[in-house]
Design a protein around this motif. Structure first.
Motif, PDB file in Angstrom:
ATOM      1  N   HIS A  85      33.860  39.324  31.851  1.00 17.65           N
ATOM      2  CA  HIS A  85      33.588  37.878  31.918  1.00 17.65           C
ATOM      3  C   HIS A  85      34.225  37.180  33.107  1.00 17.65           C
ATOM      4  O   HIS A  85      33.836  36.073  33.454  1.00 17.65           O
ATOM      5  N   ARG A  86      35.212  37.807  33.734  1.00 17.15           N
ATOM      6  CA  ARG A  86      35.812  37.161  34.907  1.00 17.15           C
ATOM      7  C   ARG A  86      34.724  37.049  35.982  1.00 17.15           C
ATOM      8  O   ARG A  86      34.068  38.045  36.297  1.00 17.15           O
ATOM      9  N   GLY A 116      34.824  36.431  25.902  1.00 17.60           N
ATOM     10  CA  GLY A 116      35.382  37.401  26.846  1.00 17.60           C
ATOM     11  C   GLY A 116      36.479  38.212  26.181  1.00 17.60           C
ATOM     12  O   GLY A 116      37.247  37.695  25.359  1.00 17.60           O
ATOM     13  N   GLU A 119      40.007  42.483  30.177  1.00 14.90           N
ATOM     14  CA  GLU A 119      39.342  43.344  31.159  1.00 14.90           C
ATOM     15  C   GLU A 119      39.940  44.751  31.139  1.00 14.90           C
ATOM     16  O   GLU A 119      41.134  44.908  30.896  1.00 14.90           O
ATOM     17  N   SER A 135      40.062  37.469  26.359  1.00 13.15           N
ATOM     18  CA  SER A 135      40.443  36.915  27.658  1.00 13.15           C
ATOM     19  C   SER A 135      40.134  35.423  27.608  1.00 13.15           C
ATOM     20  O   SER A 135      39.389  34.971  26.744  1.00 13.15           O
ATOM     21  N   TYR A 137      38.540  33.678  29.874  1.00 16.82           N
ATOM     22  CA  TYR A 137      37.450  33.214  30.737  1.00 16.82           C
ATOM     23  C   TYR A 137      36.423  32.428  29.946  1.00 16.82           C
ATOM     24  O   TYR A 137      36.002  32.821  28.864  1.00 16.82           O
ATOM     25  N   ASP A 141      31.926  29.518  33.294  1.00 20.14           N
ATOM     26  CA  ASP A 141      32.259  30.087  34.607  1.00 20.14           C
ATOM     27  C   ASP A 141      31.558  31.441  34.789  1.00 20.14           C
ATOM     28  O   ASP A 141      31.110  31.773  35.887  1.00 20.14           O
ATOM     29  N   THR A 142      31.485  32.198  33.703  1.00 24.62           N
ATOM     30  CA  THR A 142      30.764  33.483  33.767  1.00 24.62           C
ATOM     31  C   THR A 142      29.297  33.213  34.123  1.00 24.62           C
ATOM     32  O   THR A 142      28.690  33.924  34.929  1.00 24.62           O
TER      33      THR A 142
END
Ligand code: NAP
Length: 315
Positions: A85-86, A116, A119, A135, A137, A141-142
Motif C-alpha cells: 500500500h505504500r 494496508g 510491508e 500499516s 498507509y 494515497d495508494t
C-alpha cells in the motif's frame, strides 16, 4: 459463443463473466484456464496474493501460441496486495504481477482491500496476539499511485475491491480518476442492493465475487447456509432447466453485475459459462431478491480491528 461485455466508465469493455482463480492450486489452474478459454471465457480474475499467477500466465501463453487467442482478446485483472500500500511500491507490485503473468499490461488492476498491512515478504503479517500487523498507509494515497500506473499505461483501467460506501466517498473526494469497478462479495445471501445502487450513482460497476457462496472457502462452519443447496433456488433452477449455479450467476448478470465464478473442474467451468440461452423472469428475480440475509462468508482473518476494516458499515 462470444461473451457479452459491459462498457466501463473509461470506455474499456469488460466481459461480463470471468474465471475466478482464488484457491485454484497452481498445479490445477493451468488446465482450468485453458479449459475456460476453450469454453469461451475471455476474462480471468487473478491476484498476487493467490500465489498462482505464474501458472495462469503459462496457460494464457499456451493459448496464445496455439493461436486460439491473442493478448488483446483476453481481459486480465489482478490486485495490489495489502503489503504493497505504500505509494512508492505500487508500481513494483504491479510489475511483479506483470512478470508473473508474462504480459506487459493488465486490463484492470484493483486495490485488493482498503487495509494496508506491514510491508514485507509475508502476505499475512501477524502481531504476537494473532491480529494483523497493519500499516498506516491511507488507501487514498495508494489510489493516487494507482492513478500513476494507469497513466503510464501499465493497466487499461483501475478499480477497488472490498471498499464500503464511506470509503468510496472519501476516495472520490481526492481522486482524479473514478474507479471503474468495486469487486465485492455478492450472492443470493448477500445481494448488496444498497452498495450496488450507491456505486451505480458514482459510475462504478460491481464485480460479484464468491457468486456461488464460495463453498470451498476456509473457515466455513457446518451451520452456515449453503447457497447452491437452497431448496428455493433449486425449484427456480428446475423451472428453467438450468443448474442452481447457472441461476445464481445469471441473477448477477441480469442485475448488471460482472460475475467471476471459480472452478478447477472442466464440467463446472463449462456449466458456469452457459448463461446466455435463458432469462430469469422479472417475477423470479424479485423472488430471488428475497433470499438475501446479509450473510457475509469472506472475512479477512484477524483484521477486524484495522482502522480501514470495511465491514463495520451497513454497506
Ligand atoms: N476481491 C476479493 O477480495 C475476492 C475475495 C474472494 C473471491 N474473489 C474472486 O472471486 C472468485 C470467485 O469466488 P470464490 O472462489 O470465493 O467462490 P465461488 O466462485 O462462489 O465458488 C467456488 C467454489 O464453488 C465450486 N463450484 C464452481 N462451480 C460450481 C458448480 N457449477 N456447481 C457446484 N460447485 C461449483 C468450486 O469447486 P471446484 O473448483 O472444485 O470445481 C469452488 O469450490 C475467486 O476465485 C476470486 O477470483 C475475490
Amino acid at each position: 459463443m462470444s461473451v457479452p461485455t459491459i462498457k466501463l466508465n473509461n470506455d474499456v469493455e469488460i466481459p461480463i463473466v470471468g474465471l475466478g482463480t482464488w484457491k485454484s492450486p497452481p498445479e490445477k489452474v493451468v488446465q482450468a484456464v485453458k479449459d475456460a478459454i476453450d469454453a469461451g471465457y475471455r476474462h480471468i480474475d487473478c491476484a498476487y496474493a493467490y500465489g498462482n499467477e505464474k501458472e495462469v500466465g503459462e496457460a494464457i501463453a499456451a493459448k496464445i501460441s496455439e493461436g486460439v487467442i491473442t493478448r488483446k482478446d483476453i481481459f486480465l485483472t489482478s490486485k495490489l496486495w495489502n503489503t504493497f500500500h505504500r505509494p512508492g511500491v505500487v508500481e513494483s507490485g504491479l510489475r511483479t504481477t506483470l512478470k508473473n503473468l508474462g504480459v506487459d499490461y493488465l486490463d484492470l488492476y484493483l486495490i485488493h482491500w482498503p487495509m494496508g498491512y506491514k510491508e514485507g515478504s509475508v502476505n499475512q503479517p501477524l502481531k504476537p496476539d494473532g491480529t494483523v500487523d497493519s500499516s498506516d498507509y491511507d488507501y487514498v494515497d495508494t489510489w493516487k499511485a494507482m492513478e500513476e500506473v494507469y497513466k503510464k499505461g501499465l493497466t487499461r483501467s483501475i478499480g477497488i475491491s472490498n471498499f464500503n460506501s464511506k470509503q468510496i466517498e472519501r476516495l472520490l473526494e481526492k481522486a482524479e480518476i473514478v474507479p471503474v469497478v468495486n469487486q465485492v462479495e455478492c450472492h443470493l445471501y448477500l445481494n448488496q442492493k444498497k452498495l450496488i445502487e450507491f456505486c451505480k450513482s458514482k459510475g462504478i460497476h460491481i464485480e460479484a465475487y464468491s457468486p456461488l457462496g464460495s463453498p470451498g472457502r476456509v473457515g466455513a462452519k457446518p451451520e452456515d447456509p449453503i447457497v447452491l443447496e437452497d431448496q428455493r433456488l433449486k425449484v427456480i433452477a428446475k423451472k428453467y432447466n438450468k443448474s442452481p449455479a447457472q441461476v445464481a450467476l445469471r441473477y448477477q448478470i441480469q442485475r448488471g453485475n460482472i460475475v467471476i465464478p471459480k472452478s478447477v473442474t472442466k464440467s463446472r467451468i463449462q456449466e458456469n459459462f452457459k448463461l446466455f440461452d435463458f432469462e430469469i423472469s422479472a417475477e423470479d428475480m424479485s423472488v430471488i431478491d428475497t433470499f438475501n440475509i446479509n450473510m457475509r462468508f469472506i472475512h479477512p482473518s484477524g483484521a477486524s480491528a484495522h482502522p480501514y476494516f470495511p465491514f463495520n458499515e451497513e454497506y
